[in-house]
Write a protein that holds these residues in place. Sequence first.
Motif, PDB file in Angstrom:
ATOM      1  N   GLN A  93       0.882  -1.137   0.136  1.00 14.22           N
ATOM      2  CA  GLN A  93       0.101   0.094  -0.173  1.00 14.22           C
ATOM      3  C   GLN A  93       0.942   1.096  -0.081  1.00 14.22           C
ATOM      4  N   GLY A  94       2.184   1.119   0.136  1.00 14.36           N
ATOM      5  CA  GLY A  94       3.026   2.295   0.096  1.00 14.36           C
ATOM      6  C   GLY A  94       3.615   2.869   1.341  1.00 14.36           C
ATOM      7  N   ALA A  95       3.094   2.104   2.596  1.00 18.45           N
ATOM      8  CA  ALA A  95       3.507   2.438   3.822  1.00 18.45           C
ATOM      9  C   ALA A  95       5.030   2.162   4.065  1.00 18.45           C
ATOM     10  N   THR A  96       5.316   2.977   4.993  1.00 16.26           N
ATOM     11  CA  THR A  96       6.736   2.806   5.722  1.00 16.26           C
ATOM     12  C   THR A  96       6.293   1.679   7.147  1.00 16.26           C
ATOM     13  N   VAL A  97       6.983   0.883   7.086  1.00 19.00           N
ATOM     14  CA  VAL A  97       6.812  -0.175   8.121  1.00 19.00           C
ATOM     15  C   VAL A  97       7.840  -0.292   9.198  1.00 19.00           C
ATOM     16  N   LYS A  98       7.504  -0.037  10.628  1.00 19.29           N
ATOM     17  CA  LYS A  98       8.552  -0.272  11.669  1.00 19.29           C
ATOM     18  C   LYS A  98       8.216  -1.252  12.509  1.00 19.29           C
ATOM     19  N   THR A  99       9.086  -2.003  13.002  1.00 20.88           N
ATOM     20  CA  THR A  99       8.454  -3.056  13.737  1.00 20.88           C
ATOM     21  C   THR A  99       9.075  -2.796  15.210  1.00 20.88           C
ATOM     22  N   VAL A 100       8.423  -2.579  16.252  1.00 27.07           N
ATOM     23  CA  VAL A 100       8.858  -2.117  17.462  1.00 27.07           C
ATOM     24  C   VAL A 100       8.178  -3.099  18.471  1.00 27.07           C
ATOM     25  N   GLY A 101       8.867  -3.673  19.401  1.00 20.41           N
ATOM     26  CA  GLY A 101       8.449  -4.299  20.786  1.00 20.41           C
ATOM     27  C   GLY A 101       7.463  -5.758  20.453  1.00 20.41           C
ATOM     28  N   ARG A 102       7.006  -6.138  21.336  1.00 23.97           N
ATOM     29  CA  ARG A 102       6.290  -7.286  21.275  1.00 23.97           C
ATOM     30  C   ARG A 102       4.784  -7.390  21.089  1.00 23.97           C
ATOM     31  N   VAL A 103       4.231  -6.354  21.795  1.00 19.60           N
ATOM     32  CA  VAL A 103       2.787  -6.103  21.811  1.00 19.60           C
ATOM     33  C   VAL A 103       2.462  -4.664  21.281  1.00 19.60           C
ATOM     34  N   TRP A 104       1.092  -4.734  21.153  1.00 20.35           N
ATOM     35  CA  TRP A 104       0.683  -3.470  20.436  1.00 20.35           C
ATOM     36  C   TRP A 104       0.994  -2.081  21.233  1.00 20.35           C
ATOM     37  N   ASP A 105       0.907  -2.377  22.482  1.00 18.65           N
ATOM     38  CA  ASP A 105       1.294  -1.125  23.611  1.00 18.65           C
ATOM     39  C   ASP A 105       2.558  -0.782  23.062  1.00 18.65           C
ATOM     40  N   ASP A 106       3.431  -1.393  23.002  1.00 14.98           N
ATOM     41  CA  ASP A 106       4.948  -1.020  22.809  1.00 14.98           C
ATOM     42  C   ASP A 106       4.897  -0.512  21.428  1.00 14.98           C
ATOM     43  N   ALA A 107       4.487  -0.864  20.235  1.00 15.78           N
ATOM     44  CA  ALA A 107       4.109  -0.030  18.974  1.00 15.78           C
ATOM     45  C   ALA A 107       3.607   1.148  19.110  1.00 15.78           C
ATOM     46  N   ASN A 108       2.531   1.257  20.048  1.00 20.67           N
ATOM     47  CA  ASN A 108       2.077   2.648  20.289  1.00 20.67           C
ATOM     48  C   ASN A 108       2.824   3.641  20.643  1.00 20.67           C
ATOM     49  N   ALA A 109       3.585   3.409  21.819  1.00 22.48           N
ATOM     50  CA  ALA A 109       4.346   4.234  22.290  1.00 22.48           C
ATOM     51  C   ALA A 109       5.436   4.786  21.248  1.00 22.48           C
ATOM     52  N   GLU A 110       6.030   3.953  20.512  1.00 22.48           N
ATOM     53  CA  GLU A 110       6.689   4.537  19.316  1.00 22.48           C
ATOM     54  C   GLU A 110       5.973   5.458  18.375  1.00 22.48           C
ATOM     55  N   ALA A 111       4.733   5.110  18.066  1.00 24.92           N
ATOM     56  CA  ALA A 111       3.980   5.972  17.082  1.00 24.92           C
ATOM     57  C   ALA A 111       3.849   7.280  17.722  1.00 24.92           C
ATOM     58  N   LEU A 112       3.433   7.424  19.076  1.00 21.34           N
ATOM     59  CA  LEU A 112       3.093   8.313  19.727  1.00 21.34           C
ATOM     60  C   LEU A 112       4.475   9.190  19.737  1.00 21.34           C
ATOM     61  N   ARG A 113       5.731   8.770  19.762  1.00 28.58           N
ATOM     62  CA  ARG A 113       6.995   9.345  20.078  1.00 28.58           C
ATOM     63  C   ARG A 113       7.063  10.006  18.410  1.00 28.58           C
ATOM     64  N   LEU A 114       6.899   9.541  17.221  1.00 28.92           N
ATOM     65  CA  LEU A 114       7.040   9.762  16.016  1.00 28.92           C
ATOM     66  C   LEU A 114       6.100  10.784  15.678  1.00 28.92           C
ATOM     67  N   GLN A 115       4.852  11.007  16.404  1.00 32.91           N
ATOM     68  CA  GLN A 115       3.935  12.155  16.307  1.00 32.91           C
ATOM     69  C   GLN A 115       4.649  13.269  16.956  1.00 32.91           C
ATOM     70  N   ARG A 116       5.382  13.071  18.089  1.00 28.19           N
ATOM     71  CA  ARG A 116       5.985  14.194  18.613  1.00 28.19           C
ATOM     72  C   ARG A 116       7.097  14.854  17.876  1.00 28.19           C
ATOM     73  N   THR A 117       8.149  13.876  17.367  1.00 29.02           N
ATOM     74  CA  THR A 117       9.295  14.195  16.764  1.00 29.02           C
ATOM     75  C   THR A 117       9.267  14.516  15.242  1.00 29.02           C
ATOM     76  N   GLU A 118       8.359  13.855  14.702  1.00 30.43           N
ATOM     77  CA  GLU A 118       8.183  14.197  13.112  1.00 30.43           C
ATOM     78  C   GLU A 118       7.225  14.761  12.746  1.00 30.43           C
ATOM     79  N   GLY A 119       6.219  15.415  13.816  1.00 30.79           N
ATOM     80  CA  GLY A 119       5.109  16.150  13.385  1.00 30.79           C
ATOM     81  C   GLY A 119       4.123  15.332  12.550  1.00 30.79           C
ATOM     82  N   LEU A 120       3.970  14.226  12.784  1.00 27.55           N
ATOM     83  CA  LEU A 120       3.161  13.320  11.990  1.00 27.55           C
ATOM     84  C   LEU A 120       1.580  13.382  12.600  1.00 27.55           C
ATOM     85  N   THR A 121       0.571  12.974  11.761  1.00 31.29           N
ATOM     86  CA  THR A 121      -0.705  13.039  12.637  1.00 31.29           C
ATOM     87  C   THR A 121      -0.931  11.592  12.918  1.00 31.29           C
TER      88      THR A 121
END
Length: 322
Positions: A99-127
Motif C-alpha cells: 500500500q506504499g506505507a513505511t513499516v517499523k517493527t517495535v516491541g512485542r505487543v501493540w502497546d509497545d508499538a503505540n508508544a513508538e507511534a506517539l513518539r513519531l507524532q511528537r518528533t516528526e510532526g505526523l498525524t
Amino acid sequence: MAKPFHLNTPLLESVGMSKRAGTTVYLKMENSQPSGSFKIRGIGHFCQQLAGESKGVVCSSGGNAGMAAAYVARQMNIPATIVVPSSSPQLVLQRLRDQGATVKTVGRVWDDANAEALRLQRTEGLTYVPPFDHPLLWHGHASVIAEVAASLGPGERPGAVLVSVGGGGLLCGVVQGLRDVGWTDVPIVAMETAGADCFNAAVKAGRLVTLDDITSEAKCLGAKTVCKKAFEYSQCSELTIISELVTDQQALHAVETFLDEERVLVEMACGAALAAVYSGLVRRLQDEGRLPALLGPLVVIVCGGSSIDMEQLTHLKHKLQA
C-alpha cells in the motif's frame, strides 16, 4: 462533503448459520472493504477530518487499523508510517508495504508499538491515527448500523447484533449507530477470545483492567486495556451489552466452518463473533434467559481481517491442535 473511503457492504443471509441459530442470521460483510476490514470506516472519517494538510500519518497496528491507515493515506497522497509489534505476521507487513506505507517493527505487543507511534507524532510532526480510541473513529464505524437499518428496511430490526471486541472501537461505533437509528433496546453480544479479553475482564471487575499479556492467537483482538468509552457503555442501564468469551479453538473452528459454508476467509478475531453462533453460545444465552426465546434476526458483523491466508490458517491449526 468528501466522498467516504469505505463501501456500503452487503448484508447477506446465511442459511447455514440461520439453521444453527434457529432464527435468520444476516452477515454484514465488512471483510469486503477495500482495506479488508471495518476499520476503514472510522479511520477514513478520522483522516478526512484531521489529516488533510498533514505531513503524513502514523498508526500503531498489528494489522487492520494499519491497513486502513495505509490505504487511506495512499488515496489522499500523503505518507504513512505504520508501527507494528513483532507478533505481526509477515504477510501483513508485505501488504502494508504494497500500500506504499513505511513499516517499523517495535516491541512485542501493540502497546509497545503505540508508544513508538506517539513518539513519531511528537518528533516528526505526523498525524497520529489511533486504532480504536477516538470519537471520530466511532462516528465513522456507526455507519455500519445505518447501512444495516437501510438494508433491513422500515419496521424490521435485529434481535441482537454480534460483534468482536479488541480495543472496543467497533463496539463504540455499534452503540452509536444503534442510538442513531433508535435501536437502543437491541442487545449487543460482545465477543472476545480467552487471553485477549480486556473488555470481559473490565466488565467482571467493574472497572478498567489492563491484562498482563495477550495469550490468545487472535492477535487483532490484542489490546491489553479496552477503551474507556466501551467500558462506560457496558455500565449504561439503557443498553444491553452481553460480554462473552470463546476459546481460540472455538474461534478457529468458526473461521474454518465459515470458509467451508460461506467461501470467505476471515481472521480469528472475526471468528470470535462467528463462534457465538457456531459454538451454540446464542442458544445458551436464550436458555439462560439473557436473550429472548423468540429471537428476531441476528446481525453478525463480519469484521474481516488482513492477517490471514491459507498458510497462516494451517499454522494456526497446527499450533492450536498441539
